[in-house]
Design an enzyme around this catalytic site. Structure first.
Site, PDB file in Angstrom:
ATOM      1  CB  VAL A   1     112.290 -17.796 -67.228  1.00 47.70           C
ATOM      2  CG1 VAL A   1     111.330 -17.086 -68.253  1.00 47.70           C
ATOM      3  CG2 VAL A   1     112.141 -17.490 -65.602  1.00 47.70           C
TER       4      VAL A   1
ATOM      5  CG  HIS B   1     112.600 -26.766 -63.544  1.00 53.35           C
ATOM      6  ND1 HIS B   1     112.903 -27.469 -64.559  1.00 53.35           N
ATOM      7  CD2 HIS B   1     113.522 -26.826 -62.609  1.00 53.35           C
ATOM      8  CE1 HIS B   1     114.231 -27.672 -64.358  1.00 53.35           C
ATOM      9  NE2 HIS B   1     114.459 -27.545 -63.138  1.00 53.35           N
TER      10      HIS B   1
ATOM     11  CB  SER C   1     106.852 -18.609 -68.131  1.00 58.79           C
ATOM     12  OG  SER C   1     108.120 -18.695 -68.730  1.00 58.79           O
TER      13      SER C   1
ATOM     14  CG  ASP D   1     116.467 -27.275 -68.270  1.00 58.93           C
ATOM     15  OD1 ASP D   1     116.409 -27.681 -67.112  1.00 58.93           O
ATOM     16  OD2 ASP D   1     115.429 -26.696 -68.692  1.00 58.93           O
ATOM     17  CG  HIS D   2     113.857 -30.661 -68.111  1.00 60.99           C
ATOM     18  ND1 HIS D   2     113.139 -31.579 -66.959  1.00 60.99           N
ATOM     19  CD2 HIS D   2     113.637 -29.394 -67.888  1.00 60.99           C
ATOM     20  CE1 HIS D   2     112.628 -30.600 -66.429  1.00 60.99           C
ATOM     21  NE2 HIS D   2     112.628 -29.086 -66.904  1.00 60.99           N
TER      22      HIS D   2
HETATM   23  P1  13P Z   1     108.487 -22.070 -68.301  1.00 68.69           P
HETATM   24  O1  13P Z   1     108.085 -23.357 -69.261  1.00 68.69           O
HETATM   25  O2  13P Z   1     107.567 -21.898 -67.196  1.00 68.69           O
HETATM   26  O3  13P Z   1     109.200 -20.863 -68.665  1.00 68.69           O
HETATM   27  O4  13P Z   1     109.697 -22.849 -67.269  1.00 68.69           O
HETATM   28  C1  13P Z   1     110.866 -23.121 -67.843  1.00 68.69           C
HETATM   29  C2  13P Z   1     111.754 -24.373 -67.269  1.00 68.69           C
HETATM   30  O5  13P Z   1     111.371 -24.919 -66.228  1.00 68.69           O
HETATM   31  C3  13P Z   1     112.591 -24.888 -67.780  1.00 68.69           C
HETATM   32  O6  13P Z   1     113.358 -26.098 -67.363  1.00 68.69           O
END
Ligand code: 13P
Length: 286
Positions: free
Chosen positions: A231, A208, A211, A81-82
């Site tokens: 999430v 993204h 949450s 991720d990212h």
């Molecule tokens: P949240 O921080 O809203 O849970 O999103 C997670 C996310 O987008 C991870 O890349």
């Protein structure tokens, strides 16, 4: 088992459902996510890195995540991720990650394209699929900051089409009012913008910052091409609340395992509930 390829993503898109991308930081969050995928019997993406690498160490977390996925009866992709770092992307691909997100969203458009193209080339050599991001999200990936969406940095549909054509990515992460982490006021997505991106871009879209997103907003997103939903904060909060509850009885005997187990089980239960939320078609939720 490891979930190779992007078929599950495409199937989710075709059915107006979404694959969950759950962020894992340690052994217990991995165990919780894996147990939820097994209980639900649905494909899930474990998102191990790049921010969680700072806590657990890259090679350790990479191997833990791949091992958890391979040993599980559930279909689990392991996703980076990212990541802004091509060396990190390459290391994860070489280790066996099934997908990566190259995050050039902080860069000028041409540089985002250039970085993303390099990541796509490397991923293709390893049979992995690629997510990239256009537009910028507010908030923080590891803590909730009560940020508000930056309306000036939302994804532009025309630019999105150009970006996708130029890079050859498999999934596009969008900024349509979504924010990383929990916020005091409910988040409202710009569904008209999302619909325009969906029309312009022939790919599964990624949301993204899911949450705390009201379920109507989430289902609006699923109805307009979002097929992967990330999430993190909801799992973190569940973990921490369970640990807080477990501490009073664990402290007198220094029973650390019971605290970790409580966190693990809370992640499992929360992930299971979220899988259910993402697996129901929008019209089924009414
Ligand atoms: P949240 O921080 O809203 O849970 O999103 C997670 C996310 O987008 C991870 O890349």
């Amino acid at each position: 088992m490891l979930l190779h390829g992007s078929d599950a993503l495409k199937e989710a898109a075709a059915a107006s459902r979404a694959l969950p991308g759950f962020v894992a930081y340690n052994l217990e969050t991995l165990q919780g996510i894996t147990a939820a995928a097994e209980a639900a019997d649905r494909p899930v993406l474990i998102q191990a890195g790049s921010s969680p690498f700072k806590h657990a160490g890259r090679d350790s977390l990479m191997q833990l995540a791949l091992d958890a996925a391979e040993r599980s009866a559930a279909q689990l992709g392991v996703h980076l991720d990212h990541s802004r770092d091509l060396d990190e992307i390459t290391a994860c691909l070489e280790a066996g990650y099934t997908s990566v997100m190259v995050d050039g969203s902080h860069l000028p458009f041409a540089e985002n394209i250039a970085l993303t193209k390099k990541a796509v080339r490397r991923a293709r050599d390893h049979g992995a699929w690629v997510e990239a991001e256009l537009g910028a999200l507010s908030g923080d990936e590891d803590v909730s900051t009560d940020a508000v969406a930056q309306t000036t940095a939302m994804t532009d549909p025309r630019q999105a089409a150009e970006f996708v054509a130029a890079t050859g990515i498999d999934a596009l992460a969008v900024a349509v009012g979504n924010v990383h982490g929990f916020t005091k006021n409910p988040v409202h997505l710009d569904l008209d913008r999302l619909a325009a991106i969906h029309k312009a871009v022939p790919l599964p879209l990624v949301l993204h910052g899911a949450s705390g997103l009201p379920v109507e907003e989430l289902h609006g997103a699923l109805a307009h091409g979002v097929a992967k939903v990330n999430v993190n904060a909801e799992l973190r909060r569940a973990y921490l609340e369970a640990v807080r509850q477990a501490l009073p009885s664990a402290l007198p005997s220094s029973d650390v395992v019971s605290v970790w187990a409580a966190g693990r089980d809370a992640v499992r239960d929360t992930a299971l509930e979220i899988i259910g939320r993402l697996s129901s078609r929008p019209q089924e939720s009414a």
